[in-house]
Write a protein that holds these residues in place. Sequence first.
Motif, PDB file in Angstrom:
ATOM      1  N   ILE A  26       0.824  -1.203   0.000  1.00 16.04           N
ATOM      2  CA  ILE A  26       0.000   0.000   0.000  1.00 16.04           C
ATOM      3  C   ILE A  26       0.862   1.258   0.000  1.00 16.04           C
ATOM      4  CG2 ILE A  26      -0.213  -0.035   2.515  1.00 16.04           C
ATOM      5  CD1 ILE A  26      -2.860   1.203  -0.014  1.00 16.04           C
ATOM      6  N   ASP A  27       2.029   1.202   0.667  1.00 18.99           N
ATOM      7  CA  ASP A  27       2.932   2.356   0.665  1.00 18.99           C
ATOM      8  C   ASP A  27       3.442   2.647  -0.742  1.00 18.99           C
ATOM      9  OD1 ASP A  27       3.200   3.220   3.498  1.00 18.99           O
ATOM     10  OD2 ASP A  27       3.885   1.165   3.767  1.00 18.99           O
ATOM     11  N   ASP A  28       3.807   1.584  -1.476  1.00 24.94           N
ATOM     12  CA  ASP A  28       4.302   1.761  -2.836  1.00 24.94           C
ATOM     13  C   ASP A  28       3.202   2.274  -3.759  1.00 24.94           C
ATOM     14  OD1 ASP A  28       6.676   0.770  -1.911  1.00 24.94           O
ATOM     15  OD2 ASP A  28       6.367  -1.255  -2.686  1.00 24.94           O
ATOM     16  N   ALA A  29       1.989   1.752  -3.568  1.00 19.54           N
ATOM     17  CA  ALA A  29       0.869   2.174  -4.410  1.00 19.54           C
ATOM     18  C   ALA A  29       0.575   3.659  -4.225  1.00 19.54           C
ATOM     19  CB  ALA A  29      -0.364   1.343  -4.087  1.00 19.54           C
ATOM     20  N   MET A  35       1.357  12.999  -5.165  1.00 19.14           N
ATOM     21  CA  MET A  35       0.618  14.079  -4.505  1.00 19.14           C
ATOM     22  C   MET A  35      -0.070  14.903  -5.571  1.00 19.14           C
ATOM     23  SD  MET A  35       0.106  15.222  -1.413  1.00 19.14           S
ATOM     24  CE  MET A  35      -0.894  16.608  -0.846  1.00 19.14           C
ATOM     25  N   GLY A  36      -1.370  15.088  -5.464  1.00 19.29           N
ATOM     26  CA  GLY A  36      -2.085  15.814  -6.499  1.00 19.29           C
ATOM     27  C   GLY A  36      -3.448  16.281  -6.037  1.00 19.29           C
ATOM     28  N   PHE A 153      -6.249  11.693   6.220  1.00 13.71           N
ATOM     29  CA  PHE A 153      -5.349  12.440   5.359  1.00 13.71           C
ATOM     30  C   PHE A 153      -3.954  11.840   5.377  1.00 13.71           C
ATOM     31  CE2 PHE A 153      -2.698  16.417   4.735  1.00 13.71           C
ATOM     32  CZ  PHE A 153      -2.897  16.473   3.364  1.00 13.71           C
ATOM     33  N   ALA A 154      -3.473  11.457   6.572  1.00 18.07           N
ATOM     34  CA  ALA A 154      -2.139  10.865   6.696  1.00 18.07           C
ATOM     35  C   ALA A 154      -2.041   9.573   5.890  1.00 18.07           C
ATOM     36  CB  ALA A 154      -1.809  10.598   8.163  1.00 18.07           C
ATOM     37  N   PRO A 158       1.798  10.126   0.256  1.00 21.21           N
ATOM     38  CA  PRO A 158       3.050   9.411  -0.026  1.00 21.21           C
ATOM     39  C   PRO A 158       4.079   9.713   1.053  1.00 21.21           C
ATOM     40  CG  PRO A 158       2.292  10.660  -1.951  1.00 21.21           C
ATOM     41  CD  PRO A 158       1.473  11.110  -0.791  1.00 21.21           C
ATOM     42  N   THR A 159       4.949   8.750   1.318  1.00 22.50           N
ATOM     43  CA  THR A 159       5.971   8.929   2.349  1.00 22.50           C
ATOM     44  C   THR A 159       6.824  10.162   2.095  1.00 22.50           C
ATOM     45  OG1 THR A 159       6.059   6.533   2.676  1.00 22.50           O
ATOM     46  CG2 THR A 159       7.919   7.813   3.506  1.00 22.50           C
TER      47      THR A 159
END
Length: 509
Positions: A26-29, A35-36, A153-154, A158-159
């Motif tokens: 999920i982090d990679d996805a 960010m948009g 929101f967090a 993306p990291t």
Amino acid sequence: FVSLYTPMVYGAIMNNESNEKTVVSIDDAIEAIGMGPFQRRVLWAAGLCFTADATEVMLLSFLSLTLQSEWGLTDMQTATMTACVFAGSIVGTLFFGFYGDHYGRRPAFLLACALISLFGLATAFATGYPSLVGVRFMVGFGVGGLVVPFDVFAEFLPTSHRGVKLLAIEYFWTAGSLMTPLFAYLTLETSWRIFVVLCAMPCLISGIMGICLVPESPRWLLSMGRHEEAKEILRSAASANGIDPDSLFHANVTLKDEQVESSNFLDLLSSKWKRSTLFLWGTWIGYAVGYYGTILAVTRIFDEDAMNDAQNDNGGTPHFNYQAIFISASAEILGLIVVIRTIDSLGRVPSQVMSYLFGGTLLFTLSILSTVTSNSAILTALSFFARAFEMMGSCVTWVSTAEIYTTEVRTTGHASANAMGRTGAFFSPYLVGGNMSMLAVGSIMLAIHLFTAFCACHLPETKGREIGHTSLDDDDIIADDDKDGNEMSFRYDDGIDGNVKPPSSRRIV
């Protein structure tokens, strides 16, 4: 399974024409979505909840004195009017933490907005002290759920953007802090009921935006085993950000199972989370007493005439020093700008420790000087910088808390910490608004700030790490990395031959 972060590597997934299944975390996805516009829409909906939190809490410093004068309330009743909101939020945070982790982030978000809007508007129709305390308690109960929008929101960030973008939501809090004295200035002379209606509007707007723009958290859906729903939300987010969802999440892409653990309050005191939880609770209690105590102390120092008007029972609207209050509230803008520019360079822990130490020292100095001088310029300057450092510390504490806990306990953990904070805030009006001398108030507040800095100093550092992939158990690993001169990082660098080489020190929770 190999985690892929860089655009070059993830591009290989998008261009994969083989029939082999590609498993993506999920982090990679979310990193690939970037960010948009999608995150900005969630930011506005969640941010207005922060505006609502600020207005519903800040209005108490004006409403309590106004009604003390109009209704002839005692000092204890006036303090209780403020404290009942924090009492409601203590109960609310515990309820919404459980509710958000078990029934979803989105339902908890919308329910909190509905309660604050309904009972915020109902405040305008209160006919006496008992009914007012009742509706304000329910407003506080809803305010207790406002940790959920922050976590939503967090979980969509993306990291690489998380530190700064999480702090961006604090601009909405500052907007609420500035709107409240402006609303008071414009309406209190006419009617306090109009004042409380205006303060309820941000949360009403947030709820409407939440219904239209905020989906369920895909992280939560994965933790519940609802993979297809999570993938569909990620496809929608990719599309909103201008990325072709069919290329990014084609048929061969599946989402990696999130490690699911039981989620209840006692898990926070398990061996895995106990140290982090206890230090977080200490930090939140101290931060809340310090932050709200500073606001109330500034109001007490600059509105001595208003307090005398209220206590003299003259039945009119107290005369507030709106200029001084507005200037001190605007300090939060400075504090937020500074912390946004330094949080990723200084780190979460040093930022908190420095902010709480300086904030406590400045408030102590302000309390002492307020008893020996009436120089408005000096007192205003001290209150300005005290509010700035309080804002800096509170912002980083919010960010750090959301980053420390993993998905299955994040809302419960964040809510429990917030409940501890609200418990501290509950005692603030009795501490600052009572008959205690300002010298005693300043001394006690300094001691509380020192305690807060001590607790924050013992929190795990989360700078540059995936959300929820940090615990105090990792200290030895981090220390080893530091000795080797390597920064703990979760981005994988391509080797010379183009292959992905994960760092040997990575540890997945």
